[in-house]
Each structure stands twice: as structure tokens, then as C-alpha cells.
Write a protein that holds these residues in place. Structure first.
Motif, PDB file in Angstrom:
ATOM      1  N   GLU A 150       7.955  17.768   0.902  1.00 49.83           N
ATOM      2  CA  GLU A 150       6.963  17.166   0.011  1.00 49.83           C
ATOM      3  C   GLU A 150       6.102  18.169  -0.755  1.00 49.83           C
ATOM      4  O   GLU A 150       5.716  17.896  -1.890  1.00 49.83           O
ATOM      5  N   VAL A 151       5.838  19.316  -0.216  1.00 46.62           N
ATOM      6  CA  VAL A 151       4.975  20.275  -0.905  1.00 46.62           C
ATOM      7  C   VAL A 151       5.755  21.095  -1.924  1.00 46.62           C
ATOM      8  O   VAL A 151       5.358  21.221  -3.078  1.00 46.62           O
ATOM      9  N   GLU A 152       6.883  21.645  -1.502  1.00 44.71           N
ATOM     10  CA  GLU A 152       7.621  22.568  -2.361  1.00 44.71           C
ATOM     11  C   GLU A 152       8.614  21.896  -3.309  1.00 44.71           C
ATOM     12  O   GLU A 152       8.984  22.478  -4.327  1.00 44.71           O
ATOM     13  N   HIS A 153       9.056  20.709  -2.985  1.00 44.12           N
ATOM     14  CA  HIS A 153      10.102  20.047  -3.776  1.00 44.12           C
ATOM     15  C   HIS A 153       9.734  18.583  -4.013  1.00 44.12           C
ATOM     16  O   HIS A 153      10.321  17.678  -3.411  1.00 44.12           O
ATOM     17  N   PRO A 154       8.789  18.327  -4.906  1.00 45.72           N
ATOM     18  CA  PRO A 154       8.342  16.939  -5.115  1.00 45.72           C
ATOM     19  C   PRO A 154       9.428  15.996  -5.626  1.00 45.72           C
ATOM     20  O   PRO A 154       9.424  14.812  -5.293  1.00 45.72           O
ATOM     21  N   ARG A 155      10.379  16.487  -6.425  1.00 41.21           N
ATOM     22  CA  ARG A 155      11.460  15.598  -6.907  1.00 41.21           C
ATOM     23  C   ARG A 155      12.345  15.164  -5.741  1.00 41.21           C
ATOM     24  O   ARG A 155      12.765  14.004  -5.673  1.00 41.21           O
ATOM     25  N   ILE A 156      12.642  16.097  -4.850  1.00 45.40           N
ATOM     26  CA  ILE A 156      13.442  15.743  -3.670  1.00 45.40           C
ATOM     27  C   ILE A 156      12.687  14.731  -2.825  1.00 45.40           C
ATOM     28  O   ILE A 156      13.267  13.747  -2.343  1.00 45.40           O
ATOM     29  N   THR A 157      11.389  14.935  -2.668  1.00 45.80           N
ATOM     30  CA  THR A 157      10.572  14.006  -1.895  1.00 45.80           C
ATOM     31  C   THR A 157      10.594  12.619  -2.515  1.00 45.80           C
ATOM     32  O   THR A 157      10.721  11.619  -1.812  1.00 45.80           O
ATOM     33  N   SER A 158      10.513  12.546  -3.823  1.00 46.08           N
ATOM     34  CA  SER A 158      10.560  11.261  -4.518  1.00 46.08           C
ATOM     35  C   SER A 158      11.891  10.551  -4.265  1.00 46.08           C
ATOM     36  O   SER A 158      11.925   9.346  -4.001  1.00 46.08           O
ATOM     37  N   ILE A 159      12.972  11.295  -4.334  1.00 52.77           N
ATOM     38  CA  ILE A 159      14.301  10.717  -4.087  1.00 52.77           C
ATOM     39  C   ILE A 159      14.396  10.233  -2.643  1.00 52.77           C
ATOM     40  O   ILE A 159      14.894   9.129  -2.374  1.00 52.77           O
ATOM     41  N   LEU A 160      13.913  11.037  -1.704  1.00 51.73           N
ATOM     42  CA  LEU A 160      13.966  10.643  -0.292  1.00 51.73           C
ATOM     43  C   LEU A 160      13.102   9.407  -0.035  1.00 51.73           C
ATOM     44  O   LEU A 160      13.493   8.531   0.748  1.00 51.73           O
ATOM     45  N   ASN A 161      11.961   9.307  -0.697  1.00 52.39           N
ATOM     46  CA  ASN A 161      11.132   8.099  -0.568  1.00 52.39           C
ATOM     47  C   ASN A 161      11.879   6.873  -1.080  1.00 52.39           C
ATOM     48  O   ASN A 161      11.842   5.804  -0.465  1.00 52.39           O
ATOM     49  N   HIS A 162      12.583   7.031  -2.197  1.00 52.54           N
ATOM     50  CA  HIS A 162      13.372   5.917  -2.734  1.00 52.54           C
ATOM     51  C   HIS A 162      14.487   5.538  -1.752  1.00 52.54           C
ATOM     52  O   HIS A 162      14.768   4.340  -1.557  1.00 52.54           O
ATOM     53  N   ILE A 163      15.096   6.530  -1.129  1.00 55.02           N
ATOM     54  CA  ILE A 163      16.131   6.254  -0.135  1.00 55.02           C
ATOM     55  C   ILE A 163      15.545   5.473   1.032  1.00 55.02           C
ATOM     56  O   ILE A 163      16.170   4.518   1.524  1.00 55.02           O
ATOM     57  N   MET A 164      14.331   5.827   1.468  1.00 57.75           N
ATOM     58  CA  MET A 164      13.683   5.083   2.568  1.00 57.75           C
ATOM     59  C   MET A 164      13.488   3.622   2.204  1.00 57.75           C
ATOM     60  O   MET A 164      13.775   2.735   3.000  1.00 57.75           O
ATOM     61  N   VAL A 165      13.029   3.366   0.980  1.00 57.31           N
ATOM     62  CA  VAL A 165      12.822   1.991   0.529  1.00 57.31           C
ATOM     63  C   VAL A 165      14.155   1.247   0.480  1.00 57.31           C
ATOM     64  O   VAL A 165      14.260   0.109   0.938  1.00 57.31           O
ATOM     65  N   THR A 166      15.175   1.921  -0.035  1.00 57.71           N
ATOM     66  CA  THR A 166      16.493   1.280  -0.129  1.00 57.71           C
ATOM     67  C   THR A 166      17.044   0.960   1.252  1.00 57.71           C
ATOM     68  O   THR A 166      17.588  -0.128   1.473  1.00 57.71           O
ATOM     69  N   LEU A 167      16.895   1.882   2.192  1.00 54.55           N
ATOM     70  CA  LEU A 167      17.353   1.616   3.566  1.00 54.55           C
ATOM     71  C   LEU A 167      16.600   0.435   4.156  1.00 54.55           C
ATOM     72  O   LEU A 167      17.201  -0.401   4.850  1.00 54.55           O
ATOM     73  N   GLY A 168      15.313   0.353   3.886  1.00 51.13           N
ATOM     74  CA  GLY A 168      14.531  -0.791   4.350  1.00 51.13           C
ATOM     75  C   GLY A 168      15.049  -2.097   3.760  1.00 51.13           C
ATOM     76  O   GLY A 168      15.144  -3.110   4.457  1.00 51.13           O
ATOM     77  N   ASN A 169      15.419  -2.068   2.484  1.00 51.74           N
ATOM     78  CA  ASN A 169      15.983  -3.255   1.838  1.00 51.74           C
ATOM     79  C   ASN A 169      17.330  -3.639   2.426  1.00 51.74           C
ATOM     80  O   ASN A 169      17.748  -4.791   2.342  1.00 51.74           O
ATOM     81  N   MET A 170      18.012  -2.637   3.005  1.00 53.05           N
ATOM     82  CA  MET A 170      19.303  -2.893   3.641  1.00 53.05           C
ATOM     83  C   MET A 170      19.133  -3.366   5.083  1.00 53.05           C
ATOM     84  O   MET A 170      20.098  -3.645   5.773  1.00 53.05           O
ATOM     85  N   GLY A 171      17.884  -3.406   5.554  1.00 58.58           N
ATOM     86  CA  GLY A 171      17.620  -3.849   6.914  1.00 58.58           C
ATOM     87  C   GLY A 171      17.774  -2.753   7.951  1.00 58.58           C
ATOM     88  O   GLY A 171      17.980  -3.032   9.131  1.00 58.58           O
ATOM     89  N   ILE A 172      17.664  -1.517   7.526  1.00 58.46           N
ATOM     90  CA  ILE A 172      17.844  -0.392   8.448  1.00 58.46           C
ATOM     91  C   ILE A 172      16.484   0.146   8.839  1.00 58.46           C
ATOM     92  O   ILE A 172      15.644   0.391   8.042  1.00 58.46           O
TER      93      ILE A 172
END
Length: 87
Positions: free
Chosen positions: A65-87
Motif C-alpha cells: 500500500e505505501v510503495e505501490h498504490p496502483r497494485i494496492t488498488s487492484i488488490l482491493n478490487h480483487i478483494m471486493v470481487t472475491l466477496g461478490n463471489m462469496g469467498i
């Protein structure tokens, strides 16, 4: 639909990995391992093997999150998507 979003996020993550400093091998390895886990989840959605998947994504967010904000943003989106998948 969430699987399509997850695939798109994985492609974005791959592009960001390519942008990382060539000397940052540890970050690349960590992200590539996470991609492998996520792709396994896509190929075997009913598998119980994915218990630590959310924890691994969370750890990735904390690590980048500190050094690579774009990667953090993508990983946050992945977390939301996994939640939508019921994981």
C-alpha cells in the motif's frame, strides 16, 4: 460476471508486475504466487483449498500500500470481487 472482473484484475496486476523495478524480485514473486492462487480459484471454484486466499490478498494489500498504490488498488478490487463471489 465476478469471474470476468477477477480475470480483468489479474491482467491489470500482471501489467503492474511488469512495471516493477527489475531488482524487486521479492515483490514480483509474491504477486505472481498470488496470481497463481487466484487462477486456481477460478479453475476450481468449489475447492476448499482456497481458505487462505483472502488472507493472502489482505497481506498483499498491507505490503504494497505505501510503495505501490496502483497494485494496492487492484488488490482491493480483487478483494471486493472475491466477496461478490462469496469467498
Amino acid at each position: 460476471m465476478p469471474q470476468t472482473e477477477l480475470r480483468e484484475s489479474l491482467e491489470k496486476l500482471r501489467r503492474e508486475i511488469e512495471r516493477l523495478d527489475p531488482g524487486d524480485r521479492q515483490s514480483k514473486e509474491r504477486l505472481n504466487a498470488l496470481i497463481v492462487d487466484l487462477e486456481l480459484k477460478l479453475s476450481q471454484p468449489e475447492s476448499q483449498h482456497h481458505d487462505n486466499l483472502i488472507d493472502n490478498v489482505r497481506e498483499g494489500i498491507e505490503h504494497f500500500e505505501v510503495e505501490h498504490p496502483r497494485i494496492t488498488s487492484i488488490l482491493n478490487h480483487i478483494m471486493v470481487t472475491l466477496g461478490n463471489m462469496g469467498i
